[in-house]
Design a protein around this motif. Structure first.
Motif, PDB file in Angstrom:
ATOM      1  N   MET A  43       0.810  -1.227   0.351  1.00 45.96           N
ATOM      2  CA  MET A  43      -0.063   0.130   0.018  1.00 45.96           C
ATOM      3  C   MET A  43       0.952   1.080   0.169  1.00 45.96           C
ATOM      4  SD  MET A  43      -2.919  -1.128  -0.699  1.00 45.96           S
ATOM      5  CE  MET A  43      -3.855   0.117   0.415  1.00 45.96           C
ATOM      6  N   TYR A  71     -10.237   0.856  -8.012  1.00 49.27           N
ATOM      7  CA  TYR A  71     -10.530   0.332  -6.957  1.00 49.27           C
ATOM      8  C   TYR A  71     -11.979  -0.794  -6.908  1.00 49.27           C
ATOM      9  CZ  TYR A  71     -12.128  -0.384  -2.025  1.00 49.27           C
ATOM     10  OH  TYR A  71     -13.021  -0.526  -0.956  1.00 49.27           O
ATOM     11  N   LYS A  83      -9.563  -5.183  -4.355  1.00 51.09           N
ATOM     12  CA  LYS A  83      -9.325  -5.153  -5.426  1.00 51.09           C
ATOM     13  C   LYS A  83      -8.469  -3.552  -5.469  1.00 51.09           C
ATOM     14  CE  LYS A  83      -9.513  -5.875  -9.674  1.00 51.09           C
ATOM     15  NZ  LYS A  83      -9.042  -5.417 -10.762  1.00 51.09           N
ATOM     16  N   ASN A 139      -5.566  -1.243  -7.718  1.00 52.08           N
ATOM     17  CA  ASN A 139      -4.276  -1.061  -8.545  1.00 52.08           C
ATOM     18  C   ASN A 139      -3.938   0.035  -8.661  1.00 52.08           C
ATOM     19  OD1 ASN A 139      -6.115  -3.774  -9.751  1.00 52.08           O
ATOM     20  ND2 ASN A 139      -3.899  -3.929 -10.885  1.00 52.08           N
ATOM     21  N   GLN A 145       0.800  -1.532  -9.144  1.00 49.85           N
ATOM     22  CA  GLN A 145       0.170  -2.400  -8.047  1.00 49.85           C
ATOM     23  C   GLN A 145      -0.303  -2.800  -7.525  1.00 49.85           C
ATOM     24  OE1 GLN A 145       0.651  -0.771  -4.540  1.00 49.85           O
ATOM     25  NE2 GLN A 145       1.549  -2.356  -2.745  1.00 49.85           N
ATOM     26  N   GLN A 146      -0.892  -4.067  -7.846  1.00 48.30           N
ATOM     27  CA  GLN A 146      -1.514  -4.725  -7.668  1.00 48.30           C
ATOM     28  C   GLN A 146      -1.605  -4.888  -5.840  1.00 48.30           C
ATOM     29  OE1 GLN A 146      -2.642  -8.538  -9.044  1.00 48.30           O
ATOM     30  NE2 GLN A 146      -4.499  -7.409 -10.256  1.00 48.30           N
ATOM     31  N   TYR A 147      -3.199  -5.020  -5.460  1.00 48.26           N
ATOM     32  CA  TYR A 147      -3.323  -5.239  -4.404  1.00 48.26           C
ATOM     33  C   TYR A 147      -4.336  -6.072  -4.407  1.00 48.26           C
ATOM     34  CZ  TYR A 147      -5.342  -5.874   0.608  1.00 48.26           C
ATOM     35  OH  TYR A 147      -5.606  -6.514   2.339  1.00 48.26           O
ATOM     36  N   SER A 151       0.155  -8.295  -2.280  1.00 50.53           N
ATOM     37  CA  SER A 151      -0.094  -7.107  -3.420  1.00 50.53           C
ATOM     38  C   SER A 151       1.758  -7.277  -3.967  1.00 50.53           C
ATOM     39  CB  SER A 151       0.439  -6.133  -2.476  1.00 50.53           C
ATOM     40  OG  SER A 151       0.808  -5.165  -2.929  1.00 50.53           O
ATOM     41  N   VAL A 208       4.186  -5.551  -7.372  1.00 44.37           N
ATOM     42  CA  VAL A 208       4.927  -4.158  -7.769  1.00 44.37           C
ATOM     43  C   VAL A 208       5.167  -4.789  -9.198  1.00 44.37           C
ATOM     44  CG1 VAL A 208       6.297  -2.634  -7.463  1.00 44.37           C
ATOM     45  CG2 VAL A 208       4.869  -3.053  -5.511  1.00 44.37           C
ATOM     46  N   ASN A 222       7.114  -8.701  -9.641  1.00 44.67           N
ATOM     47  CA  ASN A 222       7.117  -9.064  -8.386  1.00 44.67           C
ATOM     48  C   ASN A 222       8.910  -8.853  -8.266  1.00 44.67           C
ATOM     49  OD1 ASN A 222       6.716 -10.137  -6.332  1.00 44.67           O
ATOM     50  ND2 ASN A 222       6.370 -12.387  -6.748  1.00 44.67           N
ATOM     51  N   TYR A 255       2.680 -15.717  -2.920  1.00 47.74           N
ATOM     52  CA  TYR A 255       1.317 -15.053  -3.503  1.00 47.74           C
ATOM     53  C   TYR A 255       0.844 -16.376  -3.997  1.00 47.74           C
ATOM     54  CZ  TYR A 255       1.833 -12.826  -7.936  1.00 47.74           C
ATOM     55  OH  TYR A 255       2.148 -13.011  -9.359  1.00 47.74           O
TER      56      TYR A 255
END
Length: 692
Positions: free
Chosen positions: A1, A555, A584, A586, A603-605, A623, A625, A649, A655
């Motif tokens: 984040m 989001y 989620k 991005n 970045q994806q969470y 997460s 990146v 990554n 993950y």
């Protein structure tokens, strides 16, 4: 984040520096970042609030990573077990599918490439051959099937300028990745031709995950005269992909590179040959009326040795699609309409054989005796129409109506008995209305609303009983979608914010309950309620006269639950929908310099995902990146080169890139829920372009 805060703090901190170039106009480049154009009146889409990504977005990622690019769109999440194992979910629809993608409709240049039961394979199409990907979220795409999950429209690369161009893109990377794409295009006043050949090979991060693909694309248009145009599309893909499959929690924690034991022993894989041939003819009857009609043929040859059997199948699909589009005077304004029909039929043939891999001394699969032989004829007829009525300069209404009729005809060619010879299933015609309302308060603020009805057909596992005959009690899923959204512009139109709220109520929930390695029971087990919020922002910020910074954020909040769900003696009503992350995010930052330097970091969470209907097991939130930097240089008027390097990554996160819901362990084995994501990996590329 932390990256989220960094990207936007950087943008606003640098804004002071950018004031000196306020006079430097920055247009809203739709191809640069994901946009959700809530106020577009695009007849080709016939709807509002569609997520779109263009070729410029694809260039921000590895050319092998179509999943990450599409995952930028809010409300969309692709669970990717491997390059050949993707499950697309849109607003939670499709999340309960065990393997592959269904409950949406996939088109290539407006030609349907979804099979007769609703299954789609986006992995068969090369990212580098696409001009754009449009995602219609939910059933509001009246002209594109009105499926509960919506529709995805793939558009092949288009050539506008009159020139002849030769391009070669070469990429190498981790896991022995080699990818080469060579393209030739010629454009003149009345004729365009694009020919592309691509080759991809990689060993993959995990054991038994080699991937090898060759593809050919021909896309051509000939303008006969001012009123007539004909187009030809030929797409051929031949790929072989080993299958590592899902692994247990113990293996995921200690050895994520491992393949599932039996899949590794059998050296399981799939070999596919996809063919698509489409011819389209457009005629302009009057300035206010035109028609486009397409004839198409699709073919899939699929061979897949699995530990429990060997599947050998092929599918012939064919049909046509015709659409009339026109405009008319309405009050003091100009309205428009579209009306058409689409027929898709296919013949699905599949056989299974014993897999004698245990007798080959470690040499992999060996085909044994035949254990089944089946054929199914499938037909879908979609008839649709929309009319757009501008009641004022600010207020527009669009009314749509689609009617779907689906039929299955199943034949067991292996077993004896009258019940197995010719089993038919015909669903009653289903009526699917849609209403879109749009109000432009000003040039900087608009709101829209939608109410639409959608449906989903059962897939092949759900249509059959364990005895292999058509299930007479199976019904289509149906649902009502309610949506309210807005689009806002701020700071001289540099900041764009899209906001959408929706609720979709689905009944006759289709469930494929697994009772064996390759045995399922399909049934309608209840209802779900999908509620959510989607936000997308992008800010185009000039940093002086030579540099642009574009931070963006997407989001997704999913509040998806089983409303009523009874499965055998268990009641799951009120539980979270399986296979869907609640959150989620991005976020990314793009920088571009006029000297040709560019840099993109994303970045994806993804929040935790419930993996079983009882909500007792969840995957961990993660997460990832990614970053890519490159430089483009022109050498005179004819030649240019672009070099790039990228890291996926970056922080080596561990993950699960996909999960298998409601996994069952057979013979005392631990259930296999997890598809591990790749570790940190690198790639680099060189693109050469020559204008003849």
């Amino acid at each position: 984040m932390r990256f989220i805060m960094v990207a936007f703090l950087l943008a606003y901190t640098l804004q002071t520096y950018s004031q000196e170039s306020q006079q430097d106009t920055i247009t809203r480049l739709k191809g640069v970042v994901v946009y959700d154009d809530a106020i577009q009146k695009n007849q080709a889409i016939g709807t509002v609030a569609s997520g779109v990504i263009g070729a410029a977005v694809f260039q921000n990622y590895s050319p092998l990573d179509a999943v990450a690019a599409i995952n930028q769109i809010s409300g969309v999440y692709i669970l990717s077990g491997a390059l050949n194992t993707n499950r697309i979910t849109i607003r939670g629809v499709g999340a309960r599918t065990l393997y592959g993608t269904d409950k949406l409709r996939l088109y290539y240049n407006e030609i349907p490439i979804t099979n007769g039961t609703g299954s789609s394979s986006i992995e068969a199409y090369d990212l580098e051959n696409l001009n754009s990907v449009t995602v219609i979220k939910g059933p509001k795409g009246t002209a594109f099937g009105a499926n509960l999950g919506g529709a995805i429209l793939l558009t092949a690369k288009q050539y506008q300028e009159e020139r002849t161009l030769l391009t070669n893109s070469f990429t190498v990377g981790s896991y022995n990745l080699i990818k080469n794409n060579v393209a030739f295009s010629h454009t003149q006043e009345d004729f365009t031709l694009g020919i592309t050949y691509g080759h991809t090979e990689t060993d993959g991060y995990r054991e038994n995950s080699d991937f090898n693909r060759d593809g050919f694309l021909l896309n051509s248009t000939y303008t006969i005269d001012a009123k007539n145009k004909v187009s030809l599309l030929v797409n051929y893909i031949d790929y072989t992909a080993q299958i590592a499959s899902s692994i247990s929690k113990s293996d995921f924690d200690t050895a994520p590179q491992k393949a599932a034991f039996t899949w590794g022993e059998a050296q399981g894989y799939e070999a596919n040959k996809y063919s698509l041939l489409g011819v389209s003819y457009t005629h302009q009857f009057t300035p206010n009326l035109k028609n486009t009609t397409s004839l198409f043929y699709t073919y899939l040859d699929h061979y897949e040795p699995r530990p429990f059997n060997i599947l050998d199948e092929f599918t012939n699909g064919y049909g046509f699609r015709t659409r009339f589009m026109g405009s008319f005077g309405f009050l003091k304004y100009s309205g428009n309409y579209t009306i058409g029909t689409e027929l898709y039929q296919d013949e699905y043939n599949w056989k299974t054989f014993e897999n004698l891999y245990q007798d080959t001394d470690g040499n992999g699969s060996l085909q044994g005796d035949r254990i089944s032989n089946n054929k199914e004829y499938r037909s879908q007829l979609n008839t649709f129409g929309t009319v757009t009525l501008p009641f004022s300069k600010k207020f527009t209404a669009q009314l749509g109506l689609a009617i779907n009729n689906t039929k299955y005809n199943y034949r067991d060619l292996f077993n004896s008995g009258a019940a197995n010879k010719n089993a038919r299933k015909s669903f009653s015609a289903i009526v699917l209305p849609s209403v879109n309302l749009n109000y432009d308060f000003s040039e900087k603020y608009a709101m829209y609303g939608n109410i639409s009805r959608g449906f989903s057909n059962p897939n092949i596992e759900e249509t059959l009983t364990p005895e292999g005959v058509i299930n007479p009690d199976i019904a289509q899923e149906t649902g009502i979608n309610y949506e309210l959204g807005s689009v806002l512009f701020f700071d001289a139109n540099r900041l764009k914010i899209d906001l959408a709220f929706y609720q979709m109520n689905i009944k006759n929930l289709l469930v494929a309950q697994r009772i064996g390695n390759d045995e399922f029971i399909g049934k309608n087990a209840g209802s779900t309620q999908h509620k959510g919020v989607e936000v997308e922002m992008n800010y185009q910020l000039p940093l002086g006269r030579k540099v642009k910074a574009i931070p963006f954020l997407g989001y997704t909040y999913n509040h998806h639950k089983f409303k009523e769900f009874l499965d055998a003696e268990h009641t799951y009503s009120g539980n979270w929908l399986t296979g869907v992350p609640k959150n989620k995010i991005n976020v990314g930052l793009q920088l571009k310099h006029t000297n040709g330097l560019f840099w993109n970091t994303t970045q994806q969470y993804v929040g935790e995902i419930p993996m079983d209907d009882a909500n007792t097991l969840y995957s961990d939130a993660f997460s990832v990146v990614n970053s890519k930097i490159g430089f483009a240089k022109h050498f005179g008027a004819h030649f240019s080169a672009t070099v790039n390097i990228g890291v996926r990554n970056i922080f080596n996160a561990k993950y699960a890139q996909s999960v298998l819901i409601n996994a069952v362990g057979f013979g005392g084995a631990e259930p296999r829920y997890y598809y591990p994501g790749n570790n940190r990996n690198y790639y680099g590329g060189l693109q050469l372009r020559y204008v003849l």
